[in-house]
Design an enzyme around this catalytic site. Structure first.
Site, short mmCIF file in Angstrom:
data_model
loop_
_atom_site.label_atom_id
_atom_site.label_comp_id
_atom_site.label_asym_id
_atom_site.label_seq_id
_atom_site.Cartn_x
_atom_site.Cartn_y
_atom_site.Cartn_z
N VAL A 260 24.22 73.14 -20.49
CA VAL A 260 23.04 73.93 -20.12
C VAL A 260 23.36 75.42 -20.13
O VAL A 260 24.39 75.84 -19.59
CB VAL A 260 22.54 73.51 -18.72
CG1 VAL A 260 21.64 74.58 -18.12
CG2 VAL A 260 21.77 72.19 -18.81
N HIS A 261 22.50 76.20 -20.77
CA HIS A 261 22.70 77.65 -20.77
C HIS A 261 21.34 78.34 -20.77
O HIS A 261 20.44 77.98 -21.49
CB HIS A 261 23.54 78.11 -21.97
CG HIS A 261 23.10 77.59 -23.29
ND1 HIS A 261 23.34 76.30 -23.72
CD2 HIS A 261 22.43 78.19 -24.30
CE1 HIS A 261 22.84 76.12 -24.93
NE2 HIS A 261 22.27 77.26 -25.30
#
Length: 343
Positions: A260-261
């Protein structure tokens, strides 16, 4: 050990196609791939897995462009697809990655499987796995989306690393640890510069905790998502506080990289790395999910819902995000954007 390869669709859950060692497999528009786009030929690509060497040879057979990390292969031309790279079947759509597996059979009938794969891929159990061979410097130069460093070469030290660094999820973790990439870090998150920024300011906020994708987010991650948003706003204030540029914070519905970013990106889109319709639409359609909307979704539902059809948004016509004017090409869009830049 028996080594095999799987072709794994990234925008549809549980679609995996087995690529037997050194056997030519032809795929394209079909019930098996669930691709109905007539721009995709029924025989769009030929694939041949080199399981012992850790790559797949991809030959474009169809008329419309097949690409690997945004590099078009070309009709009747061939390129190598490495673990961690993304194959788009046609026109920068229908993303696939490859996963190698190795199967170790015990003395009994039971089989123990170890999967070398991106933590974010959504797929059913397979039959086997394998070690991957790292990309060479020359091969890496042919790709545009190699956001992250090369995996280590095989040797004594490599055997101690169980995770395949050829996958983007692991390469991203390497960049997270790189002081040259970092602009901020605390106990929960790190902020790095996007190596191929799509605007004058483009950062990624990543949690230290291993979260493969938005689909893996639960209510337990709510405070972390809120902290990521707060850190994103802090980075804007610290590094672009004097700028008149507008910023957005959000996530891609179907990111090309695992882990996740949060994207923190200025809205000028003044960058040579913004090259095609996919790049533009990934930030300027509903494919880009606002950070606050994701937080609200987790608050209310305890999870994030991402539509499998989100990739269709990347096909939309180029439209200016400021005045909604339609533009026929990226160069013309970039020229048009100049009039919206803050003076």
């Amino acid at each position: 050990m028996m080594r095999v390869c799987w072709l794994v669709r990234q925008d549809i859950q549980q679609q995996r196609i087995k690529l037997p060692h050194l056997e030519t497999v032809v795929i394209g528009r079909s019930p098996e791939t669930k691709i109905t786009d007539k721009k995709c030929s029924r025989q769009q690509v030929q694939l041949k897995a080199e399981c012992n060497k850790g790559y797949v040879k991809v030959k474009q057979v169809g008329v419309n462009p097949t690409s690997i990390d945004s590099v078009i292969i070309g009709k009747n031309q061939e390129m190598k697809l490495q673990p961690g790279q993304v194959l788009h079947m046609v026109n920068e759509l229908y993303p696939y990655i490859i996963e190698f597996e190795e199967e170790a059979k015990s003395s009994g009938l039971e089989t123990h499987r170890k999967r070398k794969r991106s933590a974010g891929s959504n797929s059913i159990e397979g039959d086997a796995a394998q070690e991957t061979e790292p990309m060479t410097e020359q091969e890496l130069e042919t790709t545009d989306a190699s956001q992250y460093p090369l995996p280590p070469k095989k040797g004594k030290d490599a055997s101690a690393k169980k995770e395949s660094l050829g996958h983007w999820s692991q390469g991203l973790k390497i960049s997270m640890q790189d002081p040259k990439m970092q602009v901020y870090k605390d106990e929960q998150v790190v902020v790095i510069k996007d190596k191929y920024p799509k605007a004058r300011y483009h950062w990624l906020v990543l949690p230290w905790a291993s979260i493969s994708s938005l689909k893996a987010v639960t209510s337990e991650h709510l405070e972390l998502l809120q902290h990521m948003h707060t850190v994103g706003e802090k980075v804007i204030s610290d590094f672009a506080g004097c700028s008149k540029l507008r910023f957005r914070l959000g996530y891609h519905a179907i990111p090309s990289m695992s882990h996740v970013h949060l994207h923190v990106i200025s809205q000028d889109f003044d960058s040579p790395c913004l090259k095609n319709k996919k790049h533009w639409n990934s930030f300027n359609t509903e494919y880009f999910l606002e950070s606050k909307a994701i937080i609200k979704m987790v608050q209310e539902a305890g999870r994030v819902t991402v539509q499998d059809e989100s990739s269709e948004l990347l096909k939309l016509p180029l439209r200016c995000h400021e005045c909604q004017q339609l533009l026929p090409s990226i160069p013309q869009l970039k020229e048009h954007l100049r009039k919206h830049w803050a003076k």
